[in-house]
Scaffold this motif. Structure first.
Motif, PDB file in Angstrom:
ATOM      1  N   LEU A  57       0.817  -1.214   0.000  1.00  0.00           N
ATOM      2  CA  LEU A  57       0.000   0.000   0.000  1.00  0.00           C
ATOM      3  C   LEU A  57       0.848   1.260   0.000  1.00  0.00           C
ATOM      4  O   LEU A  57       0.520   2.253  -0.658  1.00  0.00           O
ATOM      5  N   LEU A  58       1.977   1.215   0.716  1.00  0.00           N
ATOM      6  CA  LEU A  58       2.804   2.407   0.852  1.00  0.00           C
ATOM      7  C   LEU A  58       3.727   2.598  -0.340  1.00  0.00           C
ATOM      8  O   LEU A  58       3.766   3.667  -0.948  1.00  0.00           O
ATOM      9  N   PHE A  59       4.483   1.573  -0.695  1.00  0.00           N
ATOM     10  CA  PHE A  59       5.503   1.708  -1.735  1.00  0.00           C
ATOM     11  C   PHE A  59       5.009   1.258  -3.108  1.00  0.00           C
ATOM     12  O   PHE A  59       5.524   1.693  -4.127  1.00  0.00           O
ATOM     13  N   GLY A  60       4.031   0.352  -3.134  1.00  0.00           N
ATOM     14  CA  GLY A  60       3.489  -0.075  -4.419  1.00  0.00           C
ATOM     15  C   GLY A  60       2.536   0.938  -5.012  1.00  0.00           C
ATOM     16  O   GLY A  60       2.354   0.997  -6.217  1.00  0.00           O
ATOM     17  N   GLN A  61       1.905   1.765  -4.171  1.00  0.00           N
ATOM     18  CA  GLN A  61       0.990   2.811  -4.598  1.00  0.00           C
ATOM     19  C   GLN A  61      -0.030   2.309  -5.620  1.00  0.00           C
ATOM     20  O   GLN A  61      -0.036   2.727  -6.779  1.00  0.00           O
ATOM     21  N   PRO A  62      -0.906   1.394  -5.232  1.00  0.00           N
ATOM     22  CA  PRO A  62      -1.960   0.952  -6.153  1.00  0.00           C
ATOM     23  C   PRO A  62      -2.882   2.108  -6.518  1.00  0.00           C
ATOM     24  O   PRO A  62      -3.007   3.086  -5.767  1.00  0.00           O
ATOM     25  N   ASP A  63      -3.533   1.985  -7.668  1.00  0.00           N
ATOM     26  CA  ASP A  63      -4.417   3.059  -8.121  1.00  0.00           C
ATOM     27  C   ASP A  63      -5.654   3.178  -7.243  1.00  0.00           C
ATOM     28  O   ASP A  63      -6.149   4.281  -7.005  1.00  0.00           O
ATOM     29  N   VAL A  64      -6.162   2.052  -6.783  1.00  0.00           N
ATOM     30  CA  VAL A  64      -7.304   2.034  -5.864  1.00  0.00           C
ATOM     31  C   VAL A  64      -7.079   0.907  -4.866  1.00  0.00           C
ATOM     32  O   VAL A  64      -6.574  -0.158  -5.227  1.00  0.00           O
ATOM     33  N   THR A  65      -7.451   1.141  -3.617  1.00  0.00           N
ATOM     34  CA  THR A  65      -7.431   0.084  -2.610  1.00  0.00           C
ATOM     35  C   THR A  65      -8.864  -0.270  -2.259  1.00  0.00           C
ATOM     36  O   THR A  65      -9.621   0.580  -1.779  1.00  0.00           O
ATOM     37  N   LEU A  66      -9.235  -1.514  -2.547  1.00  0.00           N
ATOM     38  CA  LEU A  66     -10.578  -2.007  -2.257  1.00  0.00           C
ATOM     39  C   LEU A  66     -10.520  -2.780  -0.944  1.00  0.00           C
ATOM     40  O   LEU A  66      -9.859  -3.815  -0.858  1.00  0.00           O
ATOM     41  N   VAL A  67     -11.198  -2.285   0.083  1.00  0.00           N
ATOM     42  CA  VAL A  67     -11.152  -2.899   1.409  1.00  0.00           C
ATOM     43  C   VAL A  67     -12.474  -3.616   1.672  1.00  0.00           C
ATOM     44  O   VAL A  67     -13.538  -2.990   1.656  1.00  0.00           O
ATOM     45  N   VAL A  68     -12.404  -4.920   1.886  1.00  0.00           N
ATOM     46  CA  VAL A  68     -13.598  -5.723   2.166  1.00  0.00           C
ATOM     47  C   VAL A  68     -13.784  -5.804   3.674  1.00  0.00           C
ATOM     48  O   VAL A  68     -12.864  -6.215   4.397  1.00  0.00           O
ATOM     49  N   VAL A  69     -14.941  -5.409   4.152  1.00  0.00           N
ATOM     50  CA  VAL A  69     -15.223  -5.454   5.589  1.00  0.00           C
ATOM     51  C   VAL A  69     -16.455  -6.314   5.833  1.00  0.00           C
ATOM     52  O   VAL A  69     -17.336  -6.441   4.977  1.00  0.00           O
ATOM     53  N   ASP A  70     -16.505  -6.887   7.002  1.00  0.00           N
ATOM     54  CA  ASP A  70     -17.625  -7.726   7.427  1.00  0.00           C
ATOM     55  C   ASP A  70     -18.676  -6.824   8.058  1.00  0.00           C
ATOM     56  O   ASP A  70     -18.432  -6.197   9.095  1.00  0.00           O
ATOM     57  N   ALA A  71     -19.842  -6.764   7.425  1.00  0.00           N
ATOM     58  CA  ALA A  71     -20.894  -5.878   7.924  1.00  0.00           C
ATOM     59  C   ALA A  71     -21.340  -6.258   9.323  1.00  0.00           C
ATOM     60  O   ALA A  71     -21.824  -5.408  10.079  1.00  0.00           O
ATOM     61  N   THR A  72     -21.164  -7.524   9.724  1.00  0.00           N
ATOM     62  CA  THR A  72     -21.587  -7.963  11.048  1.00  0.00           C
ATOM     63  C   THR A  72     -20.539  -7.670  12.119  1.00  0.00           C
ATOM     64  O   THR A  72     -20.811  -7.833  13.300  1.00  0.00           O
ATOM     65  N   ARG A  73     -19.324  -7.279  11.701  1.00  0.00           N
ATOM     66  CA  ARG A  73     -18.235  -6.980  12.638  1.00  0.00           C
ATOM     67  C   ARG A  73     -17.615  -5.632  12.282  1.00  0.00           C
ATOM     68  O   ARG A  73     -16.403  -5.478  12.267  1.00  0.00           O
ATOM     69  N   LEU A  74     -18.460  -4.661  12.002  1.00  0.00           N
ATOM     70  CA  LEU A  74     -17.975  -3.386  11.482  1.00  0.00           C
ATOM     71  C   LEU A  74     -17.059  -2.678  12.466  1.00  0.00           C
ATOM     72  O   LEU A  74     -16.040  -2.091  12.071  1.00  0.00           O
ATOM     73  N   ASP A  75     -17.371  -2.738  13.757  1.00  0.00           N
ATOM     74  CA  ASP A  75     -16.555  -2.041  14.741  1.00  0.00           C
ATOM     75  C   ASP A  75     -15.119  -2.573  14.750  1.00  0.00           C
ATOM     76  O   ASP A  75     -14.167  -1.797  14.899  1.00  0.00           O
TER      77      ASP A  75
END
Length: 731
Positions: A85-103
């Motif tokens: 994420l830091l040095f590769g600098q992707p064009d977009v970072t898609l983050v998948v989160v669990d809606a049941t464990r959002l906190d």
């Protein structure tokens, strides 16, 4: 790193991140389909999946980052995700989160937002959230985070079109992202962060992640410090900056480079000074701040209809499966059920495969060889040796694996295996191992080679080695036929017929549980001798219970596990068959090579309660445990001249009649003591060739491969010797 991963024909590179158990792999598979491949990250054994897709006339290259709970780089997985994420600098970072464990998932999201601007949140498992009685205001969540949030249910293919549309819009700047930065730091952290951030901006310009870099330097992150000193950090400086960073180019003169180096030294010196002033509680304060912010955002966007603890059914099930009194009995019962289904279910297909490959195809091949006048020795080596050994491994190994691995994966999908790790975590911690070793041990019950590969989920190299070396004590399916046969004909026969099945099953289960006990004992011994060290922190999240996906489970279990392991076993079993035939048919003087070897090994075998035939069988059957009993029967008939049994010399065989099998073994000098020792030695001896090769592939170390091979062998010989001496003393 981006040069090693980005394809030349890709318009955009998308990094796919998220916590474990969020459905990240499901999203990746749904987006890329069959346009994907796997490998390892440069210099790591952590696997990497990549895939591509075309959307709106653009080619996207997806890089699936390891599932992590944070980016504080305390493990290989976190280090890889952070660096890309830091040095590769992707064009977009898609983050998948669990809606049941959002906190809990927002903890990682907030850290990613500190690093990069272009982020899309995939709010996955919305179907599970609905089942849990949860309502999530994703528009409000998007406003609070400053980046787009797209609700999905990836396994039902819901919301993925909208997700792709949003990723494309962010990649092409159609949707601007203004991610939040952490501002609610504790008073203890605020001033040091601001001081280091000012220094970084003065030297490098206005970076998008200045505050995050300051945090990592305060936390003593060696990788970020190294990137600053080596000049690697220059590549992510904002090109439009109007200060010193504007002048930094690949060919900057020595004076400018020295100025940057001097500024970097000052920053690192300041960070070191402030770190000592903050004291040992800095990291805890940092984590608390992130979790507090994540919790406040979750509270503002999530409504629970059934209370924050989730559905009553899930809570009741957890009280049963993770309770200190009921968790272990249920775990042992489920293990027994899985093993019973594997053994009982494999009997019919194994018999069918054996009949087809051995009883039908083998005579046909022999007849064909005779028809073309193939030399007898060549026919023996290729058909009686190579083919027969391969056919035996396939017929014995394929059906149990085709049953065990899907059952194992179904329990994993349902959410039970993390509960197993939870139950065993404190035991492995006391033994100096890792909680995730419980999962690799369970995988080893199907195949030790698969269990060794599964140790990749353990971040600590020291604890991973412990799991690899001790995995051989999990009784793999290649050793079950030996255990079941001997328990049935020697122990089941000692009791009335109506108790025979129970006694036989109990004997096999006791051997399997002994293997679990030895796993703890060996882990404890290694962690206090050659692999000393402190147990690492185990981040364990109990995922919600989910309906298993039967078709996908069947596919992944067959392709990724069963066929992969079976192919490796066949590769090693084929030459073993040739060796077995040659050993029985090559003569030296008036006896075969096998007879000479048995005579040499017999004194050692008798001393430890075995015999030369058994030891030779285990030596030449190293490539596959499945052919041990057929090899023992073949050698017994050959050595003791039991005419009328089996086939010609050097041809392995097995008998349907257990009584006849027992008679052959007893004619070779077997007693109940021999059966006990063979069952113990079957559990505790060197790994098979497939597992040894897999250990070397995973460790790239001759030293650790040798230890993993010889340690259980030495223990098995010692235990058989001890049992024999005690048995003979009392009898």
């Amino acid at each position: 790193m981006i040069d090693q991963i980005k394809r030349a024909n890709a318009d955009f590179v998308i990094a796919l991140g998220g916590n474990p158990n969020t459905g990240k792999s499901t999203v990746f598979n749904a987006l890329t389909g069959l346009r994907q491949h796997t490998g390892n990250w440069p210099g790591k054994t952590v696997s990497r999946a990549e895939g591509s897709l075309n959307y709106a006339g653009a080619c996207y290259h997806l890089v699936d980052l390891p599932g992590t709970y944070s980016l504080f780089a305390t493990s290989y997985d976190e280090e890889i995700a952070r660096d890309f994420l830091l040095f590769g600098q992707p064009d977009v970072t898609l983050v998948v989160v669990d809606a049941t464990r959002l906190d809990r998932n927002l903890n990682l999201v907030l850290q990613i937002l500190e690093i990069t601007d272009r982020v899309v949140i995939c709010l996955n498992l919305m179907d599970e959230a609905k089942r849990h009685g949860m309502t999530i205001d994703h528009d409000r969540l998007s406003d609070l985070l400053g980046v787009p949030v797209v609700p999905t249910s990836a396994r039902f293919d819901q919301g993925l079109d909208k997700l792709l549309e949003t990723v494309h819009a962010v990649a092409t700047d159609s949707i601007p992202c203004k991610p939040i930065r952490m501002e609610s730091w504790s008073s203890q952290l605020r001033d040091p962060i601001e001081k280091i951030s000012e220094q970084i901006n003065r030297v490098y310009g206005d970076l998008a992640n200045t505050q995050w870099l300051a945090l990592r330097l305060l936390d003593g992150d060696e990788r970020v410090a190294q990137a600053m000193l080596s000049g690697e950090l220059h590549a992510i400086a904002t090109p439009q900056s109007e200060n010193v960073a504007e002048q930094i180019e690949p060919h900057a003169d020595r004076q400018q480079s020295e100025a940057i180096r001097s500024g970097s030294d000052e920053i690192l010196s300041l960070a070191s000074t402030l770190r000592w002033q903050l004291g040992a509680g800095f990291h805890d304060a940092l984590v608390e701040s992130v979790f507090a912010k994540a919790g406040s955002i979750a509270d503002a966007t999530v409504t629970h209809a059934s209370g924050p603890e989730g559905p009553a059914f899930d809570r009741k099930l957890d009280r049963l499966l993770t309770n200190r009194w009921t968790g272990f009995p249920v775990m042992i019962l489920l293990l027994a059920v899985v093993l019973w289904l594997t053994i009982a279910g494999a009997n019919v297909p194994s018999a069918m495969l054996s009949s087809l490959l051995i009883d039908t195809f083998h005579p046909m091949l022999k007849s064909a060889a005779a028809a073309v006048h193939l030399p007898a020795w060549l026919s023996g080596v290729m058909i009686d040796g190579v083919y027969l050994a391969t056919a035996w491994v396939v017929s014995v190994m394929l059906p149990p694996m085709a049953i065990f691995f899907p059952l194992f994966t179904l329990l994993e999908d349902f959410g039970y295996l993390p509960r197993v790790a939870f139950n065993l975590d404190h035991l492995f911690k006391r033994a100096g191992g890792h909680g995730k070793q419980a999962l690799t041990m369970c995988m080893g019950l199907g195949c030790n080679a698969a269990g060794v590969v599964a140790t990749r989920i353990i971040e600590s190299p020291r604890e991973r080695l412990i799991a690899i070396i001790s995995n051989n004590f999990a009784l793999c399916n290649g050793r079950w036929p030996t255990q079941i046969l001997l328990a049935t004909i020697f122990f089941g026969a000692l009791v009335p017929p109506y108790l025979a099945g129970f006694i036989s099953a109990a004997a096999v289960l006791l051997v399997a549980l002994l293997g679990v006990l030895l796993t703890f004992v060996v882990s404890w011994g290694l962690s206090r001798t050659v692999l000393r060290g402190e147990p690492s922190i185990f981040h364990l999240e109990l995922p919600p219970y989910r309906p298993p996906r039967f078709l996908q489970t069947l596919y992944t279990s067959m392709i990724d596990r069963t066929l992969f392991v079976l192919w490796r076993a066949v590769v090693f079993a084929a030459p073993a068959g040739a060796v077995i035939w040659l050993t029985a048919n090559l003569t030296i003087g008036d006896a075969s090579l096998a007879e000479h070897l048995v005579r040499m090994l017999d004194p050692v075998g008798v001393l430890i309660g075995l015999n030369g035939v058994i030891l030779l069988a285990y030596i030449i059957a190293i490539p596959a445990n499945e052919i041990v009993i057929p090899t023992i029967l073949m050698l017994t008939v050959l050595i003791f001249g039991l005419n009328g049994h089996g086939r010609e010399a050097g041809v392995m065989f097995e008998l349907e009649s257990q009584t006849l099998t027992k008679n052959i073994l007893m004619s070779g000098g077997w007693t109940v003591l021999t059966a006990v020792n063979v069952m113990l030695f079957s559990l505790i001896h060197n790994p098979c060739s497939t597992t040894i090769y897999t250990i070397w592939k995973e460790t790239h170390s001759v030293k650790w491969t040798t230890i993993a091979t010889l340690l259980p062998l030495a223990m098995g010989l010692a235990l058989c010797f001890a049992v024999t001496q005690v048995w003979r003393f009392f009898s």
